[in-house]
Structure formats: C-alpha cells, structure tokens
Design a protein around this motif. Structure first.
Motif, mmCIF file in Angstrom:
data_model
loop_
_atom_site.group_PDB
_atom_site.id
_atom_site.type_symbol
_atom_site.label_atom_id
_atom_site.label_comp_id
_atom_site.label_asym_id
_atom_site.label_seq_id
_atom_site.Cartn_x
_atom_site.Cartn_y
_atom_site.Cartn_z
ATOM 1 N N UNK A 1 34.177 -72.480 -49.997
ATOM 2 C CA UNK A 1 35.280 -73.402 -48.894
ATOM 3 C C UNK A 1 34.991 -74.387 -49.335
ATOM 4 N N UNK A 2 34.377 -75.146 -50.419
ATOM 5 C CA UNK A 2 34.750 -76.253 -51.018
ATOM 6 C C UNK A 2 35.966 -76.740 -51.318
ATOM 7 N N UNK A 3 36.870 -75.776 -51.393
ATOM 8 C CA UNK A 3 38.483 -75.972 -51.292
ATOM 9 C C UNK A 3 38.860 -76.511 -49.833
ATOM 10 N N UNK A 4 38.475 -76.239 -49.046
ATOM 11 C CA UNK A 4 38.391 -76.657 -47.742
ATOM 12 C C UNK A 4 38.344 -78.174 -47.780
ATOM 13 N N UNK A 5 37.156 -78.145 -48.147
ATOM 14 C CA UNK A 5 36.361 -79.490 -48.084
ATOM 15 C C UNK A 5 37.945 -81.069 -48.545
ATOM 16 N N UNK A 6 37.785 -80.768 -49.912
ATOM 17 C CA UNK A 6 39.196 -81.473 -49.936
ATOM 18 C C UNK A 6 40.208 -81.290 -49.525
ATOM 19 N N UNK A 7 40.387 -79.942 -48.889
ATOM 20 C CA UNK A 7 41.613 -80.119 -48.415
ATOM 21 C C UNK A 7 41.889 -81.020 -46.833
ATOM 22 N N UNK A 8 40.529 -80.922 -46.163
ATOM 23 C CA UNK A 8 40.661 -81.310 -45.336
ATOM 24 C C UNK A 8 40.637 -83.138 -45.117
ATOM 25 N N UNK B 1 36.761 -71.582 -43.140
ATOM 26 C CA UNK B 1 35.713 -70.275 -42.322
ATOM 27 C C UNK B 1 35.107 -68.875 -42.826
ATOM 28 N N UNK B 2 36.012 -68.447 -43.609
ATOM 29 C CA UNK B 2 36.208 -67.533 -44.159
ATOM 30 C C UNK B 2 34.496 -67.185 -45.603
ATOM 31 N N UNK B 3 34.508 -68.810 -46.214
ATOM 32 C CA UNK B 3 32.921 -68.557 -46.638
ATOM 33 C C UNK B 3 31.778 -68.190 -45.551
ATOM 34 N N UNK B 4 32.316 -69.124 -44.586
ATOM 35 C CA UNK B 4 30.766 -69.156 -43.783
ATOM 36 C C UNK B 4 30.890 -68.006 -43.523
ATOM 37 N N UNK B 5 31.656 -67.499 -43.344
ATOM 38 C CA UNK B 5 30.818 -66.006 -43.163
ATOM 39 C C UNK B 5 30.678 -64.870 -44.287
ATOM 40 N N UNK B 6 31.137 -65.013 -45.250
ATOM 41 C CA UNK B 6 30.716 -64.127 -46.676
ATOM 42 C C UNK B 6 28.747 -65.070 -46.661
ATOM 43 N N UNK C 1 26.595 -66.943 -29.095
ATOM 44 C CA UNK C 1 27.515 -68.347 -28.514
ATOM 45 C C UNK C 1 28.021 -68.504 -29.690
ATOM 46 N N UNK C 2 29.092 -69.170 -29.782
ATOM 47 C CA UNK C 2 29.731 -69.958 -30.953
ATOM 48 C C UNK C 2 29.723 -69.001 -32.172
ATOM 49 N N UNK C 3 29.979 -67.532 -32.268
ATOM 50 C CA UNK C 3 30.103 -66.256 -32.727
ATOM 51 C C UNK C 3 30.412 -66.461 -34.406
ATOM 52 N N UNK C 4 31.818 -67.834 -34.039
ATOM 53 C CA UNK C 4 32.888 -67.531 -35.159
ATOM 54 C C UNK C 4 33.272 -66.249 -35.655
ATOM 55 N N UNK C 5 33.142 -66.150 -36.639
ATOM 56 C CA UNK C 5 34.036 -64.687 -37.111
ATOM 57 C C UNK C 5 33.359 -63.290 -36.741
ATOM 58 N N UNK C 6 31.982 -63.188 -35.721
ATOM 59 C CA UNK C 6 31.790 -62.465 -35.265
ATOM 60 C C UNK C 6 30.875 -61.558 -36.341
ATOM 61 N N UNK C 7 29.809 -62.220 -37.293
ATOM 62 C CA UNK C 7 29.489 -61.609 -38.268
ATOM 63 C C UNK C 7 27.592 -60.868 -37.992
ATOM 64 N N UNK C 8 27.588 -61.986 -37.479
ATOM 65 C CA UNK C 8 26.308 -62.342 -36.479
ATOM 66 C C UNK C 8 26.191 -60.920 -35.161
#
Length: 358
Positions: free
Chosen positions: A111-118, A142-147, A181-188
């Motif tokens: 997910x660190x790649x996203x921080x640099x990309x944005x 989002x993928x890093x958050x889910x994992x 609420x705010x389920x994102x990728x729905x893992x929870x």
C-alpha cells in the motif's frame, strides 16, 4: 551574529534522517520478498545459502543473493558469515511470511506505493483545499487495507471484539441483522457472515468499485446471500430501527460528517441493539501520542488518506485518524446514544473499541 550550530545535535539529525532513508529504501525489498515468495520459502527452512534459496524459489541466484544481503543488513534476517547462510527467525516469519497470523504486517507494505502515487494530488490539497475519496486513490491502497485488516478481523473482530458487545453473540447465533457501515472491500462483513451463519450482514459503502469487489468476495465464499452489499453512504441505508448490530470498522473518522452518521445509526439500530465503533488507538492529547506505538503510522495515514477523504465529502469534519476516545464519545453522545463504553482493551492494543447503545 552568526548562528552557533550544535554539532552533536546535527549528527543526531543526520543519523535520524539517514536511518529513515534506509527504512524507506528497504520497503520495496519487503514487497519483492512477499511477491516472489522469498519470505515464505525462508520460513521454517533454517539457514540457507543464496543458491539454496534460489533453487527453492526458481529465481536467479545473483538477484536472490543481493536481496538477502540487503534484507539481512536491514535486520530482517540472521546471517552466519562462516557458512554464508541466511535465516528467517520464527518471530519474523509470524510477521512477514504468514498472512493468517494475528501478527501479520506484510500486507501493509504494498500500500505504500499508493501513498507515493497520490502524493502530487495531496500536495495540491495543501495549497487549495479539497480532498479525495478512498476510491480515488491508487488501487494498491484498498487492496493493502483489505489484506492487512483480515488477520486483525479474524483474531480481533470475530474472536474478541464482537463477543465483547453485551448480548451480541446470542443474537448473532439466533439470527441477527447486521449493518457494516463503510465496509470497503467487505472483508469484515464476509467474516461476520461466515462465523454466524444464521445472521445476515449488509455492507454499505459509497465506492462502487469497493462494493463490486465485496460482492465478488462474498460470492467466492459461497455465502448464499447472507452477506450482501449496497452502494450507500453512512446516512443512505435504512434507518428503520431493525438492525441488531451496526459496525463501523475503521471507517467513522473517514466520513465527512461523522455526527450525521452517528445520528443515522441511532435511528437505524434496534431499541435493544448496539453499535460497535472500531477506531485506531489515539490519545486524547496530542502530547501523549508520542508514547503511542501506532501514532507515527496513524498521523501519516491521516494526513495522506483519511483527512483528504473527509474533506472530499459534505460536512468535511476532518475528524482525523487519531481522533481519540474522548472525541469519539462526543460524536456518539451528540448523535443520540445514551450509553457508550469502551470494551475489549486487552484484545485491541492498537484500537479503541466503543459499544454504543440507544
């Protein structure tokens, strides 16, 4: 007058910054170790030479050797100079090689790649204001958050946090209605539905792409409609007083108007139901967060992701990732909840868990 520079302090500053450069340069190597299966091949294998690890992984020995040296110098691997072997200890394996372990952190690094990309967009917000929703970030975030959150949800949310909500388990076992609420990728949501098969879980999130992924995850899990997902924000789901449990898992602080979200949840939850709010650990006073092991990550993510998320939405409250218990209680109380208590502190060393009731 010329400024007198304390050379010892300058040396300390150089050492600190140089160390940070080393940490940041190592992060891509950790991602490579994960992608290429190097950590998994090292786990439990004992000392290995570069050639032995290359043979195990089918990779080019010269690259493997350089990677091993870089990661060993960074402190992640044990090195025997006599035998020229490298080993991953069981302790580091539990953090880097096993996604199912409660201590797994390997999922954060991609997910660190996203921080640099944005970063360019966030820089613009500093100059002009505004923000960006979670769904506008690089997909790696989002993928890093889910994992990353999966082991925390398995060993925390499912095993300890929801069971700590008074009366929640019997209701879930009998068959409850849950809103995530705010389920994102729905893992929870998926994990709750898997653990309590008589209950139904509906995940709500304003991001179309996140909901699409959540639906795919639920279908792959074969949940037969027990976990469903809808595109809606925190005030856009039915507020009919029929939800037995409403969860906000690491999402309340991202919302533009958390107070409106709390008021809506108060109307939506059953009279004898409960709301569970899961938020990152933060002190009520910023000065106290210097002793908080999560604070460095929390404030960084808040600056780059969570504050822009809130400022992109109506309300723009910008609660921040590190809101703290007192501020969260204020939001819930102002939202109409009369009983708010902190729960399961021993099982949530990096979170604040609040149970709120009408």
């Amino acid at each position: 007058m010329a400024t007198v520079v304390d050379t010892d302090r300058v040396e300390e500053a150089v050492e600190k910054v140089f160390g940070e450069l080393g940490v940041n340069c190592t992060a891509p190597l950790i991602v490579l170790g994960d992608r290429l299966g190097l950590f998994r091949s090292l786990a439990g294998a004992g000392p290995l030479t570069p050639a032995e690890l290359a043979a195990r992984t089918g990779l080019v020995e010269r690259y493997v050797r350089e990677w091993l040296r870089a990661v060993a110098v960074a402190g992640y691997l044990a090195y025997d100079p006599g035998a020229d072997t490298f080993a991953l200890t069981d302790a580091y394996a539990a953090v880097l090689a096993d996604d199912a372990a409660p201590t797994a952190l390997i999922g954060v690094f991609p997910g660190l790649a996203a921080l640099w990309a944005d970063l360019d967009r966030v820089e613009g917000f500093f100059r002009t204001g505004g923000g960006m929703a979670w769904g506008e970030h690089h997909p790696a975030l989002g993928l890093a958050q889910e994992r990353f959150t999966r082991p925390a949800y398995v060993h925390g949310l499912i095993a300890a946090w929801i069971p700590a909500v008074e009366g929640a388990v019997p209701r879930l076992e009998a068959g409850a209605r849950v809103a995530d609420i705010g389920c994102g990728h729905g893992r929870s949501s998926v994990l709750i539905a898997e653990r309590w098969p008589r209950s139904t879980v509906t995940g709500f999130d304003p991001d179309d792409a996140a909901i699409a992924r959540a639906r795919s995850t639920a279908a792959a899990a074969g949940l037969d409609g027990r976990a469903v997902f809808e595109v809606a924000d925190a005030t856009g789901y039915p507020a009919d007083g029929s939800w037995d449990l409403i969860t906000f898992t690491d999402s309340l602080h991202d919302m533009g108007d958390p107070l409106a979200a709390a008021r809506h949840a108060r109307r939506a939850v059953a009279a004898d139901g409960a709301v569970l709010v899961v938020e990152p650990l933060a002190a009520d006073r910023f000065a106290d967060d210097f002793a908080n092991p999560y604070a460095r990550i929390g404030y960084a993510v808040s600056t780059l992701v969570c504050t822009p998320s809130s400022l992109a939405q109506p309300g723009a409250a910008a609660l921040g990732t590190m809101a703290g218990e007192a501020r969260l209680r204020e939001v819930l109380t102002a939202g109409g909840f009369t009983r708010v208590r902190r729960i399961a502190e021993e099982s949530a060393p990096l979170n604040i868990l609040l149970e709120a009731r009408p």
